[in-house]
Write a protein that holds these residues in place. Structure first.
Motif, PDB file in Angstrom:
ATOM      1  N   THR C  92       0.814  -1.214   0.000  1.00 45.81           N
ATOM      2  CA  THR C  92       0.000   0.000   0.000  1.00 45.81           C
ATOM      3  C   THR C  92       0.846   1.263   0.000  1.00 45.81           C
ATOM      4  N   GLY C  93       2.164   1.099   0.241  1.00 47.17           N
ATOM      5  CA  GLY C  93       3.024   2.272   0.270  1.00 47.17           C
ATOM      6  C   GLY C  93       3.135   2.909   1.645  1.00 47.17           C
ATOM      7  N   ASP C  94       2.402   2.359   2.623  1.00 50.15           N
ATOM      8  CA  ASP C  94       2.481   2.897   3.987  1.00 50.15           C
ATOM      9  C   ASP C  94       3.886   2.777   4.563  1.00 50.15           C
ATOM     10  N   ILE C  95       4.675   1.903   3.959  1.00 50.85           N
ATOM     11  CA  ILE C  95       6.031   1.669   4.453  1.00 50.85           C
ATOM     12  C   ILE C  95       6.839   2.960   4.448  1.00 50.85           C
ATOM     13  N   ALA C  96       6.514   3.859   3.525  1.00 44.52           N
ATOM     14  CA  ALA C  96       7.254   5.117   3.427  1.00 44.52           C
ATOM     15  C   ALA C  96       7.202   5.877   4.747  1.00 44.52           C
ATOM     16  N   THR C  97       6.049   5.857   5.406  1.00 45.29           N
ATOM     17  CA  THR C  97       5.956   6.567   6.686  1.00 45.29           C
ATOM     18  C   THR C  97       6.773   5.867   7.761  1.00 45.29           C
ATOM     19  N   ASP C  98       6.886   4.536   7.668  1.00 42.88           N
ATOM     20  CA  ASP C  98       7.680   3.800   8.653  1.00 42.88           C
ATOM     21  C   ASP C  98       9.136   4.224   8.624  1.00 42.88           C
ATOM     22  N   LEU C  99       9.575   4.630   7.422  1.00 40.07           N
ATOM     23  CA  LEU C  99      10.983   4.988   7.280  1.00 40.07           C
ATOM     24  C   LEU C  99      11.317   6.250   8.071  1.00 40.07           C
ATOM     25  N   TYR C 100      10.299   7.054   8.371  1.00 37.61           N
ATOM     26  CA  TYR C 100      10.565   8.281   9.118  1.00 37.61           C
ATOM     27  C   TYR C 100      10.471   8.089  10.613  1.00 37.61           C
ATOM     28  N   VAL C 244      22.760 -14.625  11.717  1.00 35.48           N
ATOM     29  CA  VAL C 244      23.555 -13.455  11.341  1.00 35.48           C
ATOM     30  C   VAL C 244      23.513 -13.245   9.823  1.00 35.48           C
ATOM     31  N   VAL C 245      23.742 -14.316   9.086  1.00 36.45           N
ATOM     32  CA  VAL C 245      23.755 -14.215   7.619  1.00 36.45           C
ATOM     33  C   VAL C 245      22.421 -13.651   7.111  1.00 36.45           C
ATOM     34  N   LEU C 246      21.314 -14.202   7.622  1.00 40.21           N
ATOM     35  CA  LEU C 246      19.999 -13.803   7.128  1.00 40.21           C
ATOM     36  C   LEU C 246      19.652 -12.375   7.534  1.00 40.21           C
ATOM     37  N   LEU C 247      19.989 -12.024   8.776  1.00 39.41           N
ATOM     38  CA  LEU C 247      19.655 -10.675   9.231  1.00 39.41           C
ATOM     39  C   LEU C 247      20.492  -9.629   8.501  1.00 39.41           C
ATOM     40  N   VAL C 248      21.769  -9.952   8.251  1.00 32.77           N
ATOM     41  CA  VAL C 248      22.618  -9.022   7.497  1.00 32.77           C
ATOM     42  C   VAL C 248      22.101  -8.897   6.059  1.00 32.77           C
ATOM     43  N   ALA C 249      21.751 -10.063   5.474  1.00 30.50           N
ATOM     44  CA  ALA C 249      21.193 -10.032   4.121  1.00 30.50           C
ATOM     45  C   ALA C 249      19.930  -9.180   4.108  1.00 30.50           C
ATOM     46  N   GLY C 250      19.131  -9.329   5.142  1.00 29.79           N
ATOM     47  CA  GLY C 250      17.908  -8.544   5.259  1.00 29.79           C
ATOM     48  C   GLY C 250      18.193  -7.053   5.265  1.00 29.79           C
ATOM     49  N   ARG C 251      19.243  -6.674   5.996  1.00 28.82           N
ATOM     50  CA  ARG C 251      19.625  -5.262   6.067  1.00 28.82           C
ATOM     51  C   ARG C 251      20.043  -4.738   4.696  1.00 28.82           C
ATOM     52  N   LEU C 252      20.837  -5.563   4.001  1.00 30.34           N
ATOM     53  CA  LEU C 252      21.315  -5.133   2.677  1.00 30.34           C
ATOM     54  C   LEU C 252      20.139  -4.954   1.725  1.00 30.34           C
ATOM     55  N   VAL C 253      19.283  -5.956   1.670  1.00 26.47           N
ATOM     56  CA  VAL C 253      18.132  -5.874   0.772  1.00 26.47           C
ATOM     57  C   VAL C 253      17.258  -4.693   1.170  1.00 26.47           C
ATOM     58  N   GLN C 254      17.113  -4.512   2.474  1.00 27.63           N
ATOM     59  CA  GLN C 254      16.296  -3.406   2.968  1.00 27.63           C
ATOM     60  C   GLN C 254      16.842  -2.058   2.495  1.00 27.63           C
ATOM     61  N   SER C 255      18.176  -1.911   2.550  1.00 34.05           N
ATOM     62  CA  SER C 255      18.721  -0.604   2.169  1.00 34.05           C
ATOM     63  C   SER C 255      18.557  -0.372   0.669  1.00 34.05           C
ATOM     64  N   VAL C 256      18.713  -1.446  -0.135  1.00 31.94           N
ATOM     65  CA  VAL C 256      18.470  -1.295  -1.575  1.00 31.94           C
ATOM     66  C   VAL C 256      17.004  -0.940  -1.825  1.00 31.94           C
ATOM     67  N   ALA C 257      16.119  -1.654  -1.127  1.00 29.30           N
ATOM     68  CA  ALA C 257      14.681  -1.469  -1.348  1.00 29.30           C
ATOM     69  C   ALA C 257      14.238  -0.079  -0.919  1.00 29.30           C
ATOM     70  N   THR C 258      14.702   0.368   0.248  1.00 35.24           N
ATOM     71  CA  THR C 258      14.241   1.669   0.737  1.00 35.24           C
ATOM     72  C   THR C 258      14.817   2.790  -0.111  1.00 35.24           C
ATOM     73  N   ARG C 259      16.013   2.576  -0.674  1.00 37.45           N
ATOM     74  CA  ARG C 259      16.553   3.596  -1.559  1.00 37.45           C
ATOM     75  C   ARG C 259      15.607   3.775  -2.751  1.00 37.45           C
ATOM     76  N   ARG C 260      15.083   2.656  -3.222  1.00 36.21           N
ATOM     77  CA  ARG C 260      14.098   2.727  -4.311  1.00 36.21           C
ATOM     78  C   ARG C 260      12.905   3.589  -3.913  1.00 36.21           C
ATOM     79  N   VAL C 261      12.418   3.357  -2.689  1.00 40.45           N
ATOM     80  CA  VAL C 261      11.260   4.115  -2.219  1.00 40.45           C
ATOM     81  C   VAL C 261      11.579   5.606  -2.188  1.00 40.45           C
ATOM     82  N   VAL C 262      12.782   5.916  -1.633  1.00 40.26           N
ATOM     83  CA  VAL C 262      13.164   7.313  -1.509  1.00 40.26           C
ATOM     84  C   VAL C 262      13.321   7.949  -2.894  1.00 40.26           C
ATOM     85  N   VAL C 263      13.963   7.214  -3.818  1.00 36.63           N
ATOM     86  CA  VAL C 263      14.165   7.740  -5.162  1.00 36.63           C
ATOM     87  C   VAL C 263      12.823   7.974  -5.854  1.00 36.63           C
ATOM     88  N   GLN C 264      11.909   7.020  -5.656  1.00 34.24           N
ATOM     89  CA  GLN C 264      10.595   7.161  -6.274  1.00 34.24           C
ATOM     90  C   GLN C 264       9.740   8.229  -5.601  1.00 34.24           C
TER      91      GLN C 264
END
Lengths: 270, 333, 266
Positions: C92-100, C244-264
Motif C-alpha cells: 500500500t506504500g504505507d512503508i514510506a511513513t515507517d521509514l521516518y 547473522v547471515v539472514l539478518l545481514v542479508a535482510g539489512r542489505l536488501v532493505q537498504s536497496v529497497a528503501t533507496r528505491r522508495v526514496v528515489v521514487q
C-alpha cells in the motif's frame, strides 16, 4: 425440491461471477493454482519419503497407501473446490457482509457456498487424481463390473461427506465466529488422516471416525473392500457399499445444523 | 390507504456477554429495540435518525427480514419479513452505505446482469429500469468500468441502481450519503426525490446528515435507547429541540452587535458576525431586515448538525429514566 | 538504553495484540492437537516398521511430533507472522511513513515478531505439547540444563525464522503481489524445517542438503537439542551463523529497497 433447484441455480450464477473475477488477475491465478497443487502434493512427498525408508506402513505397501491417498485427496479436493470458502463464514459474520446476502431472494447456503469460488482449487484435485492414477496402475485389484462402478460412487460419496463437514463447520461459526480454525481439524485434518491406512491408528480413533464422524466411509471402508483387505473394525463386506447413504445422512444433518445456526444468527445478530 | 410498513410494539433483545475480569464474563440483556410502533404509508419518504447504537440498524435488519424480532408484530407489504424473507426480498430494495454489494473486480454492468437473473426480472422490465437508472444516476460511462476503479460516490450511485432494478416498492437506505462529496450527495438526493415522486417508491433512510432529511423527508422519526422519541415533520423536531440555525453575516466594516428581533448575536469577529435564530423559522425576513438596516456584504446560513439537534431534543424531552445509557448499546456486529 | 525500552514496548505490543484473539487461539490449540494426534500415529507406525529410524526411538519420534505442533505457530514455520502486515504496508506504500520513524525498520519488525512468537509459544504451543506428553510415551530430558539449552535454541530458531520471512516480505518491493511468494515460502518452510518429516529421516543426499539449510534451525535443531541428539554449542553456532547471515542479508536488501522508495519519492 424447489429449494434445491433454486439453490443450484443461485450457486451456478455466483460461482460464474467469481470465476470471471479471478480471470481479472491471470498471473496470480496461474501462480495460486500451481501453489495449491504443490502445497497439497507435499503430503504425498512425505509418504514417499517414509517409503524410502520402509516397505510397508501399518501393513500396507506404497501402492495401496497411494490408493487411499488418491481417494481421500480427490474427494476432499472436490468438496473444497465446490464449497471450500464456507470456512470464511465467520469472517462474513464479523464484517457484516452476510447481511447483504440475507436480503436477496436466494438461499443463503447457496450464496455462501459459492462465495469466492476459485478454480485454483483444481490444483488439489489434479494432484490427487495423478496419485490415484498411479495407484490404480500399481495396485492389484480383481476388477469386476461392480468394483468398477463403485469407483465414481466412492469419490462422489466422499466429496459429499466432506461437503457435510464444511457446512457443519460453517454452521458452528455462526456461534463462534473467531474459531474458524477448529474446522481445519476436521477438513484438512480429516483428509490427512484418511491418507494413511486405518491399521496405523488407535482403535478408539478409528471407531470415532467410523461411527461418530463417519469419515471412514470416504475411503477406508470401500478401499479395503476393493483391495481385498479386512474392513476396519471387522465390519461386514456389504458396508463397503453404504458410503452414498452415509453421505446423504451427513448432508442432511449438516443442513439441519446450518438451519439451526442461521436461525440463531437471525435471532442474536451475532 | 393501508400502511405499507407496520410495526406494533416491536422488540429486539440481545444477550450480551461482556468480559468483566480475566476469565469472568457477565451476561446481560440489551434491549436494542424496545417496543417501537409506527406505520409508513405507501409513497412516504421517512428519515430514521438517532445517536449511534440507538437501534436504527437493528430496526432496518428486522424490516428486511435479516433479524427476527423478539416480540411485537411487524409487517411489510403484508408479509412477515422474518418468516418469508425471500418472498419479501422481491419487493424491497436495500442499500447498505458502507458495504457495497457490487462485484469488486468486474465491470459494473456485470453486477446488474446478476441481479437481472437472481431476481428473475422480465427482460423488458430490466432494460427499462436499467436505462432509467443509468440516465438519472449518470452511469452510462461507468457501466464497463470495474467497480474497484469507481469513486465512492460513483459506487454509491451504482449500488442504488442495483437495489432498484427489480422495481422494489420500498427502498431502505442505511447512510446513503456517508463519505460522499457535495456533488455526489446532491446527485443521490436528486435521484431519490425523483424516484419517490415519479414512481411512488416508499423510502426509509437512516442518516447522520440533517440535509438529507431536510431535502428529502416530509417525516422524521427519532429513536434513542431503542425507543421512539419523536415522529413528525422536521420543523416540529426543531421546535421540540429548540434548535437554532446560524446566520453568518459579513458587514462592510466593524460594527457593534446587530440588533434585530428573533435573532441574537453569538459571536463577533471584526466585520463578521454570527447570529443564531430558531431553526423552525425562516431566514428570509431576517436577511431582509439586516440588509435594510446594515451595510451587508455577504452572508451564509449554517444548519445545525443532526447530533446537536437530537441531543437538544432528547435533553428537552428529558431522558427516560427507565433506560440507563448502557442498556441501549447496540449489540449487532 | 532508551532504544532498548522502545523495542521492548514494541514486542509487548505485538504480544498483547495476539493475546486479544482468545477464541482463535483456543481453536488453534484444538487444531494443533488434532494434527499432532494424526501425525503421532503415522510416526508410531513408521518407527514400528524401522525402529531407530533417523537415530530416534519411538518416544523421541513422538516428542518430535508434539514439539512440531508446539513450535509451528510460534516460529511461523508456514508463514503467518508479522511479515504479512509488513507486506501489506509495502504494497500500500504505507512503508514510506515507517521509514521516518525514529527506529530501525528491521529491529522494529523483529521486536514485533518476537512479541507475537512469545505469545504463540505460550498460548498455542504449551497445551498441545502437555497433552501429547500426558497421553503418549515421550522422551523428555531430566536436566534443567538441557531445557535451558532447548530454549536458547528455540530463541535462535525464532531469529532465523524472522530472518527468512523478512527477506521474503522485502521481495514485495519488487513483486507487488506477494501471494505467490508467500505460498512458495510456506511450501519450502514446511518441507525443509522438518514439519513434514524429521530431516534426519530424509534419505541420502537430500537429507544432507536439507540439514544444512537455514530452515533446519527452526524445528530440527531445537528438537535435537531437547532430545539430546545434538551438541548444544555446535547447534547454537549453526543457528547463530544462519541468523547473522539472514539478518545481514535482510539489512542489505532493505537498504536497496528503501533507496528505491526514496528515489521514487515514497
Amino acid at each position: 425440491m424447489g429449494g434445491v433447484v433454486d439453490g443450484l441455480r443461485t450457486y451456478r450464477m455466483i460461482a460464474a461471477m467469481w470465476m470471471r473475477s479471478t480471470m481479472a488477475y491471470r498471473t496470480s491465478f496461474v501462480m495460486t493454482t500451481f501453489a495449491n497443487f504443490a502445497v497439497t502434493a507435499l503430503d504425498f512427498v512425505a509418504i514417499l519419503l517414509m517409503f524410502s525408508r520402509v516397505d510397508e506402513l501399518g501393513g500396507w505397501p506404497l501402492s495401496e497407501v497411494a490408493f487411499l491417498y488418491g481417494l481421500s485427496c480427490v474427494s476432499f479436493g472436490l468438496a473444497d473446490l465446490a464449497i471450500g470458502s464456507m470456512e470464511r463464514l465467520g469472517q462474513r459474520v464479523r464484517d457484516g457482509t452476510l447481511d447483504t446476502l440475507l436480503v436477496r431472494p436466494a438461499p443463503v447456503l447457496a450464496q455462501v457456498a459459492a462465495d469466492r469460488f476459485g478454480l485454483r482449487r483444481l490444483g488439489r484435485v489434479t494432484q490427487g487424481a495423478l496419485v490415484l492414477g498411479y495407484a490404480l496402475l500399481s495396485v492389484d485389484i480383481g476388477w469386476t463390473p461392480v468394483k468398477v462402478a463403485l469407483m465414481p460412487v466412492i469419490l462422489l460419496s466422499g466429496a459429499g461427506i466432506f461437503c457435510a463437514v464444511f457446512v457443519a463447520g460453517a454452521a458452528f461459526q455462526f456461534v463462534a465466529q473467531d474459531a474458524s480454525e477448529v474446522q481445519n481439524a476436521f477438513t484438512y485434518g480429516g483428509t490427512t488422516l484418511l491418507q494413511y491406512p486405518p491399521t496405523v491408528f488407535g482403535q478408539e480413533l478409528v471407531r470415532g471416525v467410523t461411527f461418530v464422524l463417519p469419515l471412514a466411509f470416504v475411503n477406508w471402508v470401500p478401499a479395503a473392500y476393493l483391495l481385498g483387505r479386512p474392513l476396519p473394525l471387522g465390519m461386514p463386506r456389504w458396508t463397503a457399499f453404504v458410503s452414498p447413504l452415509v453421505a446423504v445422512a451427513c448432508c442432511a444433518l449438516a443442513g439441519l445444523a446450518w438451519r439451526v445456526g442461521l436461525r440463531s444468527y437471525r435471532s442474536t445478530g451475532s | 390507504m393501508d400502511p405499507f410498513i407496520e410495526l406494533d410494539r416491536v422488540e429486539k433483545v440481545f444477550d450480551v456477554r461482556r468480559k468483566t475480569g480475566f476469565l469472568k464474563r457477565e451476561r446481560r440483556q440489551v434491549r436494542a429495540v424496545d417496543g417501537i410502533s409506527f406505520t409508513v404509508a405507501p409513497g412516504e419518504m421517512v428519515g430514521y435518525i438517532g445517536p449511534n447504537g440507538a437501534g436504527k440498524s437493528t430496526t432496518i435488519k428486522m424490516l428486511t427480514g435479516i433479524l427476527t424480532p423478539s416480540g411485537g408484530r411487524l409487517r411489510v407489504a403484508g408479509i412477515d419479513p422474518s418468516r418469508e424473507r425471500t418472498r419479501l426480498a422481491h419487493r424491497i430494495g436495500v442499500v447498505f452505505g458502507q458495504r457495497t454489494t457490487l462485484w469488486w473486480d468486474l465491470p459494473l454492468i456485470d453486477s446488474y446482469k446478476l441481479m437481472h437473473r437472481m431476481y428473475r426480472i422480465p427482460d423488458a422490465r430490466y432494460r427499462e429500469n436499467l436505462d432509467r437508472c443509468v440516465e438519472l444516476l449518470e452511469l452510462a460511462d461507468l457501466l464497463d468500468v470495474p467497480v474497484r476503479q469507481l469513486s465512492l460516490g460513483q459506487r454509491m450511485r451504482g449500488d442504488i441502481a442495483a437495489a432498484l432494478l427489480h422495481d422494489p416498492e420500498v427502498l431502505y437506505l442505511d447512510e446513503p450519503t456517508i463519505g460522499l462529496d457535495v456533488m455526489s450527495k446532491a446527485k443521490v438526493r436528486g435521484f431519490l426525490r425523483e424516484l419517490n415522486s415519479e414512481r411512488g417508491t416508499t423510502v426509509l433512510l437512516t442518516t447522520h446528515d440533517l440535509q438529507d432529511i431536510e431535502q428529502l423527508c416530509s417525516r422524521v422519526m427519532v429513536i434513542d435507547h431503542g425507543r421512539m422519541m419523536y415522529d413528525g415533520p422536521l420543523t416540529g423536531l426543531h421546535e421540540v429541540g429548540e434548535s437554532e440555525r446560524t446566520l453568518v453575516v459579513d458587514l462592510e466594516r466593524e460594527l457593534g452587535p446587530i440588533e434585530i428581533p428573533d435573532a441574537r448575536v453569538v459571536k463577533v469577529e471584526g466585520p463578521r458576525q454570527w447570529l443564531a435564530f430558531p431553526a423552525s423559522g425562516s431566514a428570509a425576513p431576517l436577511v431582509a431586515r439586516i440588509a435594510a438596516e446594515y451595510p451587508l456584504v455577504d452572508l451564509s446560513v449554517r444548519e445545525p448538525d443532526i447530533e446537536a439537534v437530537i441531543a437538544k431534543m432528547l435533553h428537552s424531552l428529558g431522558d427516560s429514566p427507565k433506560s440507563p445509557p448502557e442498556q441501549a448499546e447496540e449489540a449487532v456486529s | 538504553m532508551g532504544s532498548a525500552r522502545l523495542y521492548a514496548a514494541v514486542a509487548a505490543g505485538g504480544l498483547k495484540r495476539y493475546a486479544t484473539y482468545r477464541a482463535a487461539t483456543a481453536a488453534g490449540v484444538f487444531t494443533n492437537t488434532v494434527f499432532g494426534l494424526i501425525l503421532v500415529y503415522t510416526y508410531l507406525a513408521l518407527w514400528d516398521e524401522r525402529p531407530h529410524l533417523g537415530g530416534y526411538d519411538q518416544a523421541q519420534a513422538v516428542t518430535y511430533v508434539w514439539l512440531g505442533q508446539a513450535l509451528l505457530a510460534a516460529l511461523a514455520i508456514g508463514g503467518g507472522g508479522v511479515e504479512n502486515e509488513l507486506m501489506e504496508r509495502i504494497r500500500t506504500g504505507d512503508i514510506a511513513t515507517d521509514l521516518y520513524r525514529p527506529a530501525d525498520l528491521q529491529l522494529w519488525w523483529l521486536a514485533a515478531d518476537v512479541g507475537r512468537a512469545l505469545f504463540q509459544l505460550l498460548g498455542r504451543g504449551v497445551i498441545p505439547f502437555v497433552f501429547g506428553a500426558l497421553v503418549f510415551p515421550v522422551a523428555l530430558p531430566g536436566s534443567w540444563v538441557t531445557w535451558a539449552a532447548f530454549l536458547v535454541s528455540v530463541a535462535l530458531g525464532m531469529a532465523v525464522g524472522f530472518g527468512i520471512r523478512y527477506l521474503v516480505a522485502l521481495l514485495t518491493f519488487w513483486l507487488m503481489d506477494g501471494t505467490g511468494v508467500t505460498h512458495m515460502a510456506m511450501l519450502v518452510g514446511f518441507f525443509c524445517s522438518g514439519m513434514v518429516l524429521p530431516l534426519n529421516v530424509f534419505p541420502g543426499a537430500l537429507g544432507e542438503v536439507v540439514r544444512m539449510l537455514p530452515w533446519s534451525a527452526l524445528l530440527q535443531k531445537p528438537a535435537d537439542v531437547l532430545l539430546g541428539e545434538a551438541d548444544p554449542w555446535s547447534t547454537f553456532a549453526f543457528q547463530g551463523a544462519w541468523a547473522v547471515v539472514l539478518l545481514v542479508a535482510g539489512r542489505l536488501v532493505q537498504s536497496v529497497a528503501t533507496r528505491r522508495v526514496v528515489v521514487q519519492g515514497g
